[in-house]
Design an enzyme around this catalytic site. Structure first.
Site, short mmCIF file in Angstrom:
data_model
loop_
_atom_site.label_atom_id
_atom_site.label_comp_id
_atom_site.label_asym_id
_atom_site.label_seq_id
_atom_site.Cartn_x
_atom_site.Cartn_y
_atom_site.Cartn_z
N LYS A 150 137.52 14.79 14.34
CA LYS A 150 138.01 13.42 14.27
C LYS A 150 136.84 12.45 14.29
CE LYS A 150 142.23 14.37 16.97
NZ LYS A 150 143.25 14.05 15.96
N ARG A 173 150.68 22.24 16.06
CA ARG A 173 151.75 23.07 15.49
C ARG A 173 151.46 24.55 15.69
NH1 ARG A 173 150.57 20.32 9.78
NH2 ARG A 173 150.05 18.71 11.30
#
Length: 494
Positions: free
Chosen positions: A272, A346
């Protein structure tokens, strides 16, 4: 803390509802007798406002046993909703807190209309008293003394036992939501997966729940390759946490909550940017929501069976971290091509859902701060939802409407399933692309729910807020705590 009485006695402050229609009502006229007509003057001069969420403070100046009255503007009765009430009472309790009030009362029946009865109002008042006055738990050396509301009395003609019960339930809902807020606000060097597991165990032991905390070796034996892949780069050990509440004699109709417990997310090798990394301590908001709901369940003891599963680790960069192009094998046996290490939540949820099913979950609700895409689609006030079972979704939706935590259903089409299955090397890929990102993430998770009725809740936009609001300060909101608990409390009702 809570009391129910039929008449006012001596209090520092009293909260009173004021609707547009109340300007000349018998209720205001009766109260105005003690003020010798001054309330009517204040109304006519618009110094006592009926506008929604307006808080007007009136000193009794010794005319009554109450020191100050806080009139809560609610607008017109036709537009009166639970959301209006929550927001208005949130501002009222903030005003009491600012004035350092320790003994307050509420004229409960002044808030009652044909839309909301006294039980509804009592529940919301007790809930919001906790939510609205929550303060950030800081680590500053110079800590301010906090004055707490010690006595809160509901004045009503209704049955005292029923009102007391509603006050208790509301208070528990508010307190547990604040517990979740505190978890999300904790820094990542304090709240590791190990500390999160310790918190969960303390919660389970307090409420006499069964629990399991799987260590890395046990996860390896069970083939939890998806969660373990996310953990590869970390020096902090992963945890697979499970709390088991048995509210029925027979172990059936089990509701399974699965909360994403990523205690810090750097993005891994799909790193990020700096501005996108700050705040990623909150990436365990789903875990906090699940634990908050279990706190409510433990306190109120509903006659339902519930499992809470939390796959927990951080996602960091090192020489051992997993990489784009890796192929991993999940607990379900399905293989996954990693196209984005920043789509790690996920992966953790995939093994969490499979483990919840192994423990006996017949219904699944996963909660996760999963995608920036859901914020683009729905903003910061609405949680995104996906499902493979409309009946279960309707129950979640009804619970969210009762708690004023709005959700909006996103679709799953066959073409979406085809996109997450588009891999030359594995059964699934974890990131098909930016288009429809929130839908792709939910669709991926649905591949592990399979035929089990399932609802996915993406709280990336609702888990935290950048500014203070009517129900609390900036930071964590405790999103979905009350909705999950209400789902359990109402589950199966017609």
């Amino acid at each position: 803390m809570f009391r129910v009485q039929k008449e006012l006695v001596s209090h520092e402050a009293v909260i009173v509802a004021l609707f547009e229609e109340d300007k000349k009502s018998s209720f205001v006229q009766e109260l105005d007798k003690a003020f010798e007509g001054q309330l009517q003057v204040l109304l006519e001069e618009k110094e006592l406002s009926t506008k929604k969420k307006a808080i007007s403070k009136v000193h009794s100046l010794g005319k009554t046993n109450v020191k100050r009255y806080y009139f809560v503007g609610l607008g017109k009765k036709e537009s009166y909703t639970t959301e209006t009430l929550r927001a208005a009472l949130g501002k009222a309790f903030k005003a009491l807190q600012a004035a350092k009030v320790q003994d307050a009362a509420i004229l409960l029946d002044s808030f009652v209309t044909d839309k909301l009865d006294a039980i509804d109002v009592a529940h919301i008042a007790a809930e919001v008293q906790g939510l609205g006055t929550y303060e950030l738990q800081t680590y500053k050396a110079d800590k301010k003394d906090r004055v707490e509301l010690e006595k809160f009395t509901a004045i009503t003609a209704e049955d005292a036992q029923e009102i007391e019960a509603a006050l208790t339930v509301g208070y528990v809902h508010g307190r547990a939501t604040n517990s979740a807020r505190t978890l999300v606000n904790m820094p990542p060097n304090v709240l590791t997966a190990t500390k999160l597991a310790e918190y969960a165990v303390e919660l389970a032991e307090k409420y006499d729940m069964d629990y399991k905390v799987l260590e890395k070796e046990e996860m390896e034996e069970l083939g939890m390759g998806a969660l373990l892949a996310v953990n590869q780069g970390s020096t902090e050990p992963p945890k697979m946490i499970a709390l088991i509440y048995k509210g029925k004699e027979e172990w059936k109709d089990v509701i399974g909550f699965v909360g994403k417990g990523i205690t810090y997310d750097t993005g891994g090798y799909s790193l990020k940017p700096r501005e996108g990394m700050v705040g990623m301590k909150g990436d365990m908001g789903g875990a906090a929501a699940v634990l908050g709901a279990m706190e409510i369940i433990g306190e109120l003891r509903p006659e339902q069976n519930v499992i809470a599963v939390i796959p927990s680790t951080d996602n960091v960069v090192s020489g051992t971290a997993f990489k784009p192009d890796d192929v991993i094998t999940s607990m379900s046996g399905k293989t996954i091509e990693v196209l984005n290490t920043d789509a790690e939540g996920r992966l953790a949820l995939a093994d969490g859902i499979t483990y919840a099913k192994k423990l006996g979950a017949n219904y699944l609700v996963d909660v996760a701060t999963l995608t920036g895409g859901v914020i683009v689609a729905l903003g910061n006030h609405t949680t995104g939802a996906m499902t493979n079972n409309e009946e279960l979704f309707e129950q979640v939706l009804e619970a969210s409407m009762e708690t004023d935590e709005p959700i909006w259903q996103l679709p799953i089409f066959e073409r979406d399933k085809e996109r997450v299955k588009n891999s030359k090397f594995a059964d699934l890929n974890n990131s098909p692309g930016r288009e429809g990102h929130a839908v792709m993430a939910g669709t991926f998770i649905g591949e592990f729910a399979e035929e089990t009725p399932w609802v996915h809740l993406d709280i990336a936009g609702t888990s935290e807020t950048s500014g203070a609001h009517d129900l609390g300060p900036s930071g964590a909101t405790g999103a979905m705590v009350r909705t999950l608990a209400t789902l359990v409390e109402r589950f199966g009702e017609e």
